[in-house]
Each structure stands twice: as structure tokens, then as C-alpha cells.
Design an enzyme around this catalytic site. Structure first.
Site: not given
Length: 811
Positions: A357-360, A362, A691, A734
Site C-alpha cells: 500500500p502507499p506510504g510503506v 517502497k 472474501s 486484513k
């Protein structure tokens, strides 16, 4: 028919060969006499009747021509004037009298004496002669007007004669012809033939002048500033050359650079061929600019220059630890890659793909890898790229063509082995201009990228030493063939504890530095940061957290500046600035009301409402699923902007419940009198995937049997028609979302037990996880009470969400 009568006369005269000029009768010509034999002939003529025979020599470079090297037809002239110059030469002015042909030549005491035959023609006047004279006169007037070398008035006066021979000679003498062409006119003795020939020559010359004038006008209109500069530059070069200041040729410099660039054999041959073409072109032509740009690009790309790679694992580990907190497995994988590169002498470039996800972190991880290995770092954003030429470049036939971004970034890196980040590789699209993801197949294939061909360079370029790192938020938008070429490393979201540590170690100091605050002016205790994390951010990464911390710092900075202004106004009092401590209360004061409420208060059991877990591009999320019963005819309505897969899961859940109606204490035909509306809030956000199957089945079952669902438990899993629970993806994200929202109990498919090692240890310790294989187990855990046989509502009544069985409105 024009006719003329011929008479001849033999004369014996001194003969002088002349160079680069043909003298016609009636023509006044000055020239300088310098050869010894010519001087003697001239003196002999001056001693006699001042007549001399002049004939043009074939080759002007011969100083002492022999009789057979001189034309046999020349002109008898009168010497009008002679002047001896200080250098011994004699300047003479002669007037042509008549043409004559050599009969014999003898050498007398160092000069030639010739026996010549002069021809005299008498032309009978007539209308045809007048017409011919008029035609030649008119043509010559046109010629003079077009020519810039002749004075109009003088020439017109000179041709106002009735003698055709004199007219032909006057015109022929003033035409811009070669020596051979003038000699040809001189050798025509018959005046009528000569005048006819002059008319033909005038026609040709006028046509040439008209063409020249047209071209000259066109060129003059098209002349641009660049051509003027070129002309001036060439003049400057010529002047510098004359002064002995000539510089080394630009082409020599290019040739030297090509030879030392370390190109491949193919590229070297191409560059030398292009340089050869460039040398033959006008410097300011459009083609020259294209060739020069091509050579500049060939020379700008690094062919052999490379940075020495640092292969010290301890140093790499220190860099990764200093730049990033957490991500232990990711760091471990990166160090494994570096270890392999240390063992292999000539390793090929690695190709990784960070997905998360964004902001982790990368992109910053890629920068840390470059720092740890000592390589250059370049980044290319692929978001929104839809043109294949962005990767491979345009062919040189297009105006303004350039290499693709791959070659441009290699030029920017300046080395043969940089760390090359392909950011947002999942955001590429395609249109009529091509598919850029297909062009990346060659770039990211270690078996092919050593001979990558850019359309602009049109030579093979080796990308095998480049360390490629791609980043993406999701994988499903990346073509399978492209995924196959990369090693995927997943980055999940951060836990609350990890975010707290990241904020303390990196974000707070960075924002204080950017806002000019000092440690004695502001302090961020753990409680304040935790309040920001819990109440003002809901994200997998830390971008919003950094934004909110920056917001706090700016507000504190304003107060600091305002306080300093007040102190300056009260100079009689010495006050020390108080430190701003960002407590939870201070956070609310600076950032305003809490943006995300704590879900602890919502964890009460409700009928027809269950908490599901979902995975999105920005990390994990919780989704509350609601169901309501209404009078109807068995219609199932599903809302919340759900995708096809999710709607099919709802149908499967409904079919499962209908098949188990007896076990749930429901009449077999209960659905004939009821409509069921299933809704998943936040309807503006698209949702899809299988799911949520067990969540929807639990919600519908709860609404039908009026047993509430526990509000402190979340669930995820795919359901089959037989009630089996199948595994799902994105388990880590999750569970992090559930943990982030304060839910510490979850129902998961049994087949996902293998994914537990990926879950952070603190999350595993905090949460109670139930692994199930069937819906019976799900309902047993999720429902807050046993299923009893309830009385179904009569037609026209409704069951509202949240009602307890005791609050049933049936009647």
C-alpha cells in the site's frame, strides 16, 4: 537569304600569346606584359607600325608556349598606349582591329613572328539582316538588365551600330562566357554566321540568368538567422586561419570522443558512419542537426563507466536499519540478494518488485539499496504512461525524436550499473500508441536486456548490470508475463507500535527540521503521537501521519514566532520561551475534533450486522455488512457499489441459507414472502472479491433468525454452496486493519493457518484467531446466542437492524 563577300589579306606581324583572355575586334583591353618573349614582341611592334597579332594560348599555366599550344585564330590590334612599370613589366592598352588566322609562325631572336591571313567580309543589307540585328540588340538589352556586372547605358550605346560584324564582336566580348566559348565566337569569320551564333548564345545565357535570378530570390527569402550566423562564423574561421589561430576541428574532437567512449563494435561503426555523414553536410542544415543530436546521445550514454559496488553486508544492514524501522523480512531478503552478488564474480542485474500500500516505504527502500551498495540511483515514474515510445523512444525519422526514458535515465545516472527504480509499474495503461508494459518485457528480462535496442539509438545497449526495482500497489493490473520476470516482495502495512517508533525516529525530527523548530521548543511524548495515529489517521503507511505531525509543527511554529514578537515588544521583561508538549489534549486543540472515532463503543451485538475484513490498494480495511428484511417476493437486493464477484458471493450465501432453512428453524418457503436487502456502507468506494462470503452469510442468517452477531469479532473467508469456507489472500493486511480498529478476535479459513508466520508477533499475541472450515463453525462463534425457532414476521411487517429478539415487532 543573307550573304556576304569574302576578301583576304596576308600580313607579317610580331605575335604575342596571351592568357585567360580573348580579344575581339573593336575591343579596348588593358593588360600587363611580363614574359621576356612577349616584351620583345611588343618592342618590335612599337618600333614599327604599332600593330601586333594577339592569340590566346590553350593552357594558361604554361609560361613559354610553343606555336602548337596557341590558338591559330587571333586578333590584330593597335597598341594605343604602353607604360613601363618599376618591376620591369609593361602595361599596355590595345584596340582590336580585325581577326586573322595564322599561316605560319617563326621564332626570331626570342619572340614569335607570324604570317597571318586577315579576312574581310562585305554584307549586303536587307530586311533579314535588320531583323537579325534587331533581335540581337533586343536580346542583349535583356541580358544587360538581368546581369549585375554591366552598365546599362554604356552597353546600349556600344551596340547602336549597323555593322553586323562589329555588333557581334561587341556583344560577344561583353558576355560572361568561358575562354573556349569566346574563342569559338572569335573563330567565326563570317559576320552573319557570327551574329546568328551570338543570338543563340544570348538565348541560352538569358535563360540561365532568369533561373539564377529565380533561385536567388527564393534563397534570399528563405535565408534565416542561422544561415547568416553560419556565414559569419565561416568568415571568422577563415580570418582566424589566415592569422594562424586555427582551432582544432570539431569533427576531430567528436572522432576522439567516439574512439574513447568504449562503445560496442556495432555502436562504434554506427557512430563513425554518422560522423562521416555529418562532415559532408552543411553545418546549419536540418539533417546536420539531427545527426549531431544522435552523436551527442550516443556519446552521452555510459558504455563502460561503472561505479564500484559495495558488497559489505554489515554496512548494508546498518544503512537499512538507519533508514527504515521494521520490515524485517524485507531487509532480510535484500541482504540475501546482496550476499549472492558478493559470491558471484560477474552477477547479472537483479529485478525486484516491491508490492504494498502507499506510504510503506517502497521508493525509500530503493534509495537505501542504492546507498547500501554504493550505486547511483535513478527513478522513472510509470504512472499514466500509455505510449510504448516512452520506453523505447522514437525513431529518428520523426521531428524532435528522442530516446526512451530508459536510455535517458541511464544518461542521467552516468554509470553502467545504477539502481533503476520503475515506480508505479501497476499504473501503466495502453492505447493506439502501443503497450508500454510489453516494451518492459525486454527491459526486465535478464536473458534479453543485455541487448536492449532503443528505437532512437538503433544499436544494442547492455542493461544486464542494472539493478531494477519496480514498485506497485497491486499485482492484478500487471500483466502475468511481466510479473513472471520480477521477484515479488510484499510490503504490508505498519502496526500501531511500528508507526509510533517510525514517528519517534524519523517523522518528528524531519518535520521539526522542515518547520525550523528546535527540541527545546516542542516535545512529542508517546501518548500524543498515539493519539494522532488512532484518531487522525487510518492508513497502512505513514504519509498521513507525517502530514498531521507537520500540521502540528506548523501551528507550534506560528505560536513560537508570535510569542517572540510579543517578547520583543516587552523588552523590560526577560522571559524564557516555554516548551510546547504535545499531549493528547494538545493534539485535539491543534488538530480539531477526532477524525476517526474509536470503534470500542460500537462493539455491541446487533441483529443483521457483521464486521468483515477486506483488502484494498491502500491496505486492509474493515467493512460492516448490514441486512434488513421486508415484505416481498423473495428478491435479494445487494448495494454498496459491489463488483460481480461480490454479488455472486451474496447469491451463494443466500442459496446456502435456503438449503439449510430447516436447520435454522425457518420454513422452507420463507423467502417467498420476504425481500432481503444486503448493504455494505461507504457506497462510493468500489468493492469486489469473494472474501466477504462468510460475512454476508452470517449477516443474512442473523437477520432471519433474529440472533445478533457479536460486534467484537471480525471475519473473512469465501463461502461455497455447501457451506465450506475457502482460503483468501491479504491476510496480514486484513488482520492489521482489525488490530488498528481495536478488534482483537477474528474468524479465518483453516487453510490460511499457513500464513500466520507473516503476521507481526505483537499482533498475533494480541488477537484471538478462530480457524474454521464450514459455516456451521462460523455461526457458532459469530452469533451471540443459539439459534432458536423464531416466529417469522407476518406479511407487511419489517425487521430492523439492531433489534434484539425481545424487541421483535412481530404481531
Amino acid at each position: 537569304m543573307l550573304t556576304s563577300k569574302e576578301k583576304s589579306e596576308i600580313k607579317r606581324l610580331p605575335m604575342m600569346p596571351i592568357r585567360d583572355v580573348v580579344i575581339f575586334p573593336y575591343m579596348m583591353t588593358p593588360f600587363v606584359v611580363g614574359r621576356e618573349s612577349s616584351v620583345r614582341a611588343l618592342e618590335e611592334a612599337m618600333a614599327g607600325d604599332k600593330k601586333i597579332f594577339l592569340a590566346t594560348q590553350h593552357d594558361a599555366s604554361i609560361d613559354e608556349p610553343k606555336p602548337d599550344e596557341i590558338y591559330s585564330v587571333g586578333t590584330i590590334v593597335n597598341i594605343v598606349q604602353s607604360l613601363k612599370l618599376p618591376d620591369g613589366n609593361i602595361k599596355v592598352l590595345v584596340e582590336g582591329v580585325e581577326r586573322a588566322k595564322v599561316v605560319s609562325v617563326s621564332d626570331e631572336e626570342g619572340y614569335f613572328r607570324a604570317v597571318v591571313r586577315a579576312f574581310h567580309f562585305k554584307v549586303e543589307p536587307g530586311a533579314q539582316l535588320e531583323a537579325l540585328i534587331g533581335r540581337v540588340t533586343t536580346l542583349f538589352e535583356q541580358y544587360v538588365k538581368l546581369s549585375q556586372n554591366l552598365n546599362y547605358e554604356t552597353m546600349i550605346a556600344a551596340i547602336r551600330v549597323d555593322d553586323p560584324g562589329k555588333l557581334a564582336d561587341t556583344v560577344g566580348a561583353n558576355l560572361q562566357l568561358t575562354i573556349e566559348e569566346k574563342q569559338e565566337l572569335l573563330e567565326i569569320f563570317d559576320p552573319i554566321d557570327r551574329l546568328t551564333r551570338v543570338a543563340e548564345v544570348l538565348d541560352i545565357e538569358i535563360e540561365k540568368l532568369n533561373v539564377d535570378r529565380t533561385i536567388q530570390g527564393r534563397v534570399k527569402r528563405q535565408m534565416e538567422r542561422a544561415q547568416k550566423e553560419y556565414y559569419l562564423n565561416e568568415k571568422i574561421k577563415a580570418i582566424q586561419k589566415e592569422l594562424g589561430r586555427g582551432e582544432k576541428s570539431e569533427y576531430d574532437e567528436l572522432r576522439k570522443r567516439i574512439e574513447t567512449a568504449g562503445m560496442t563494435k556495432e555502436a562504434f561503426e554506427k557512430a563513425m558512419q554518422e560522423l562521416k555523414r555529418l562532415e559532408s553536410m552543411p553545418p546549419m542544415s536540418a539533417e546536420s542537426t539531427v545527426s549531431r543530436n544522435y552523436l551527442d546521445w550516443l556519446l552521452a550514454v555510459p558504455w563502460k563507466k561503472r561505479t564500484k559496488e559495495i558488497r559489505d553486508l554489515r554496512f548494508a544492514e546498518q544503512v537499512l536499519e538507519a533508514d527504515h524501522y521494521g520490515l524485517e523480512k524485507i531487509k532480510e531478503r535484500i541482504l540475501e540478494f546482496l550476499a549472492v552478488r558478493r559470491l558471484v564474480k560477474n552477477p547479472r542485474g537483479s529485478i525486484l518488485c516491491f508490492v504494498g500500500p502507499p506510504g510503506v516505504g517502497k521508493t525509500s527502500l530503493g534509495m537505501s539499496i542504492a546507498k547500501a551498495t554504493g550505486r547511483k540511483f535513478v527513478r522513472m515514474s510509470l504512472g499514466g504512461v500509455r505510449d510504448e515510445a516512452e520506453i523505447r523512444g522514437h525513431r529518428r525519422t520523426y521531428i524532435g525524436a528522442l530516446p526512451g526514458q530508459i536510455i535517458q535515465m541511464m544518461k542521467k545516472a552516468g554509470t553502467h550499473n545504477p539502481v533503476f527504480m520503475l515506480d508505479e509499474v501497476d499504473k501503466m495503461s495502453m492505447d493506439f500508441r502501443g503497450d508500454p508494459s510489453a516494451a518492459l518485457l525486454e527491459v526486465l528480462d535478464p536473458e534479453q536486456n543485455w541487448m536492449f535496442v532503443d528505437h532512437y539509438l538503433d544499436v544494442e545497449y547492455d542493461l544486464s548490470q542494472v539493478f531494477f526495482i519496480a514498485t506497485a500497489n497491486v499485482l492484478h493490473t500487471i500483466p502475468p508475463a511481466l510479473q513472471d520476470r520480477m521477484e515479488v516482495i510484499r510490503l504490508s502495512g505498519y502496526t500501531e507500535y511500528e508507526k509510533l517508533e517510525i514517528a519517534k525516529r524519523f517523522l518528528v525530527s524531519k518535520q521539526m527540521r522542515e518547520t525550523g523548530l528546535k527540541p527545546e521548543q516542542v516535545q512529542f511524548p508517546d501518548a500524543g503521537i498515539s493519539t494522532v495515529i488512532q484518531g487522525y489517521t487510518r492508513e497502512a503507511g505513514v504519509r498521513n501521519l507525517e502530514r498531521e505531525i507537520g500540521n502540528i509543527c506548523r501551528k507550534v511554529a506560528r505560536k513560537v514566532v508570535t510569542g517572540q514578537s510579543e517578547k520583543n515588544g516587552r523588552s523590560q521583561k526577560k522571559q524564557a520561551g516555554a516548551q510546547a508538549v504535545i499531549t493528547p489534549e494538545k493534539v485535539s486543540e491543534l488538530l480539531g475534533p477526532v477524525k476517526f472515532r474509536d470503534l470500542q463503543a460500537e462493539k455491541k451485538s446487533e441483529v443483521g450486522a457483521a464486521v468483515g475484513l477486506a483488502w484494498t490498494e491502500v491496505g486492509g480495511q474493515i467493512l460492516t455488512t448490514e441486512a434488513i428484511l421486508m415484505e416481498g417476493k423473495g428478491k435479494l437486493t445487494v448495494t454498496g457499489k459491489l463488483g460481480d464477484v461480490m454479488q455472486e458471493s451474496a447469491q451463494a450465501a443466500m442459496s446456502y441459507i435456503r438449503s439449510r432453512a430447516t436447520q435454522f428453524g425457518l420454513p422452507k418457503d420463507f423467502y417467498r414472502h420476504l425481500d432481503i436487502h444486503l448493504h455494505i456502507p461507504e457506497g462510493a468506494i468500489p468493492k469486489d472479491g469473494p472474501s466477504a462470503g462468510i460475512t454476508m452469510a452470517t449477516t443474512i442468517c442473523s437477520a432471519l433468525v433474529k440472533v445478533p452477531v457479536r460486534g467484537d469479532i471480525a471475519m473473512t473467508g469465501e463461502i461455497t454452496l455447501r457451506g465450506k469456507v475457502l482460503p483468501i489472500g491479504g491476510l496480514k493486511e486484513k488482520l492489521l486493519a482489525a488490530h488498528r480498529h481495536g478488534i482483537f478476535e477474528a474468524i479465518l479459513p483453516a487453510d490460511n493457518r499457513k500464513d500466520l508466520p507473516e503476521i507481526p508477533e505483537n499482533v498475533r499475541n494480541d488477537m484471538k484467531l478462530h480457524f474454521v472450515e464450514s459455516m456451521d463453525e462460523v455461526l457458532k462463534i459469530a452469533l451471540d446466542g443459539a439459534i432458536e425457532k423464531p416466529a417469522l414476521p407476518a406479511a407487511g411487517s419489517g425487521v430492523e437492524i439492531g433489534q434484539r429478539p425481545s424487541e421483535d415487532l412481530t404481531h
